[in-house]
Design an enzyme around this catalytic site. Structure first.
Site, PDB file in Angstrom:
ATOM      1  N   HIS A 156       0.807  -1.151   0.085  1.00 25.48           N
ATOM      2  CA  HIS A 156       0.065   0.074  -0.065  1.00 25.48           C
ATOM      3  C   HIS A 156       0.810   1.352   0.133  1.00 25.48           C
ATOM      4  CE1 HIS A 156      -3.719   2.231   0.978  1.00 25.48           C
ATOM      5  NE2 HIS A 156      -3.072   3.321   1.565  1.00 25.48           N
ATOM      6  N   CYS A 157       0.787   1.991  -1.032  1.00 24.60           N
ATOM      7  CA  CYS A 157       1.506   3.266  -1.143  1.00 24.60           C
ATOM      8  C   CYS A 157       1.034   4.470  -0.637  1.00 24.60           C
ATOM      9  CB  CYS A 157       2.016   3.479  -2.863  1.00 24.60           C
ATOM     10  SG  CYS A 157       3.154   4.696  -2.887  1.00 24.60           S
ATOM     11  N   PRO A 158       1.340   4.960   0.206  1.00 22.68           N
ATOM     12  CA  PRO A 158       0.815   6.403   0.781  1.00 22.68           C
ATOM     13  C   PRO A 158       0.819   7.467   0.025  1.00 22.68           C
ATOM     14  CG  PRO A 158       2.886   5.878   2.081  1.00 22.68           C
ATOM     15  CD  PRO A 158       2.652   4.623   1.032  1.00 22.68           C
ATOM     16  N   GLY A 161      -1.716   7.065  -2.354  1.00 24.55           N
ATOM     17  CA  GLY A 161      -2.860   6.673  -1.773  1.00 24.55           C
ATOM     18  C   GLY A 161      -3.761   5.686  -2.215  1.00 24.55           C
ATOM     19  N   GLN A 162      -3.317   4.624  -2.639  1.00 24.62           N
ATOM     20  CA  GLN A 162      -3.798   3.495  -3.096  1.00 24.62           C
ATOM     21  C   GLN A 162      -2.825   2.293  -3.053  1.00 24.62           C
ATOM     22  OE1 GLN A 162      -6.684   1.872  -3.809  1.00 24.62           O
ATOM     23  NE2 GLN A 162      -7.452   2.949  -5.592  1.00 24.62           N
TER      24      GLN A 162
END
Length: 417
Positions: A156-158, A161-162
């Site tokens: 999950h890549c902040p 945002g996805q």
């Protein structure tokens, strides 16, 4: 939970608020570069207007990076639809699991945590997700931030945002790699502008840097950013070449597992970039259908037993009938007792030689007491209030009335002995 826009056409993650920060970190340096660096390089090369190409490349490259970022962040990463009910398999009860934890998602049912499936001729263990109520497919994992099971879950890549999964991994890699190239381009052109300033008036490096501080800031910013996006690009090149995900890389490194998905470097790159993406498994634009509630144990019991109101009415009717039968039975017993008493009195009067007034009075009182008990029993049965619980069976009522009658007969017999 995901955030939807334009009727489900755009799907963002729960932390999509970080996306404007990423946009600012990319667009702001590019704007500064075009204003303070590329604008001064327009006429520094022959032919006279060849320097415009530097600015055009910077603008086009920045727009391309932003589009790839949008494609990565605003599409379905490969969410697997949840089940409304547990799978149709035989559950087992785990005594080691507390009752509260066992009833949290699937009340009264505990499914095996893992099961074996065949992948490329080898057995792979897949886990059961109690949140989505399904057995996760191979290479699938549940994202704790998005609260969804994602196919070929990478991480999950902040910054976007996805979640990064099967359906947006290639766009994520293109975003990271193109950002790396953009940083290299801005750094190179800023250094070139410093070199041009040094050659114009035969200045030193420090004098040229003092004349163009934005170039120095851009070089420092791109140098720091390259450590992150450049290192991330190299790491994902290795993952693509070995057909791994970030999640699998860290997990397999700790468990020393064999990668059964590796088909060779060329085939692995072809799988990521040349394979057609399957459509989303969820139609996010469809209308939400009302889910039929699952019948509870109480509802099942009512279905088996039928409607409870007719049963109560039948019980009331049966009780009234039993009361009438008991009343009639007691009346008949009272009549029989009166006849027996009368017959015994006649026999005693005939056989007695002497008339004892006191004894006759006592016998009469005893007979009247017996009749009084019989009438009292009938009155108690008649005035018995409605039962608080309709669970009393008819056999218990009949047994009580029979016991009262038996006691009355026995008392009568003892008096005439």
């Amino acid at each position: 939970m995901q955030k939807f826009f334009l009727g489900g056409r755009l799907i963002f993650g729960p932390d999509a608020r970080s996306l404007p920060v990423t946009l600012l970190l990319i667009s702001a340096p590019s704007i500064i570069f075009c204003i303070f660096v590329a604008r001064h390089l327009r006429h520094r090369f022959s032919p006279y207007n060849a320097g415009y190409g530097i600015m055009v490349v910077a603008v086009v490259f920045t727009i391309y990076v932003l589009i790839i970022l949008f494609l990565t962040s605003a599409r379905d990463p490969g969410i697997i639809p949840r089940n409304s009910r547990p799978p149709e398999e035989e559950p087992h009860h785990d005594s080691s699991v507390p009752a509260q934890a066992r009833n949290r998602h699937t009340p009264g049912r505990q499914f095996p945590r893992t099961k074996e499936v065949m992948v490329n001729g080898m057995q792979v263990r897949v886990k059961y997700c109690s949140t989505c109520m399904l057995y996760r497919p191979p290479r699938c994992s549940h994202c704790s931030i998005c609260n969804n099971c994602v196919e070929r879950f990478d991480h999950h890549c902040p910054w976007v945002g996805q979640c990064i999964g099967l359906r947006n991994y290639r766009f994520f890699f293109m975003f990271v790699s193109s950002t790396t190239l953009l940083c290299i381009y801005v750094f190179s052109m800023s250094a070139l502008y410093i070199k041009v300033l040094m050659d114009d008036n035969h200045r030193t490096v420090w004098e040229a840097m003092k004349e163009s501080p934005p170039s120095v800031v851009l070089m420092a910013y791109c140098f720091i950013a390259l450590w992150f996006v450049g290192g991330l690009t190299g790491f994902h090149l290795y993952l693509i070449g070995t057909n791994q995900t970030t999640y699998e890389n860290f997990r397999h490194r700790a468990d020393n597992r064999i990668n059964i998905f590796d088909r060779g470097c060329p085939s692995n790159f072809d799988e990521i970039f040349c394979t057609k993406l399957n459509p989303s498994k969820i139609n996010f634009r469809a209308l939400v259908q009302e889910e039929v509630p699952r019948p509870t144990e109480e509802a099942k019991a009512e279905d088996v037993g039928g409607d409870t109101h007719p049963k109560i009415e039948v019980d009331l009717e049966n009780r009234q009938d039993l009361l009438k039968i008991s009343e009639q039975h007691n009346i008949e017993e009272g009549i029989d007792l009166s006849k027996i008493s009368q017959r015994q009195n006649d026999e005693e009067n005939d056989s007695r030689e002497s008339n004892d007034p006191l004894r006759s009075t006592l016998e009469a009182d005893s007979i009247m007491g017996i009749n009084h008990r019989a009438s009292l029993t009938m009155t108690m049965i008649r005035s018995d209030p409605e039962p608080s619980s309709y669970g009393n069976s008819s056999s218990e009522i009949a047994a009580d009335s029979h016991t009262n009658s038996t006691v009355t007969i026995k008392e009568a017999g003892r008096l005439f002995e």
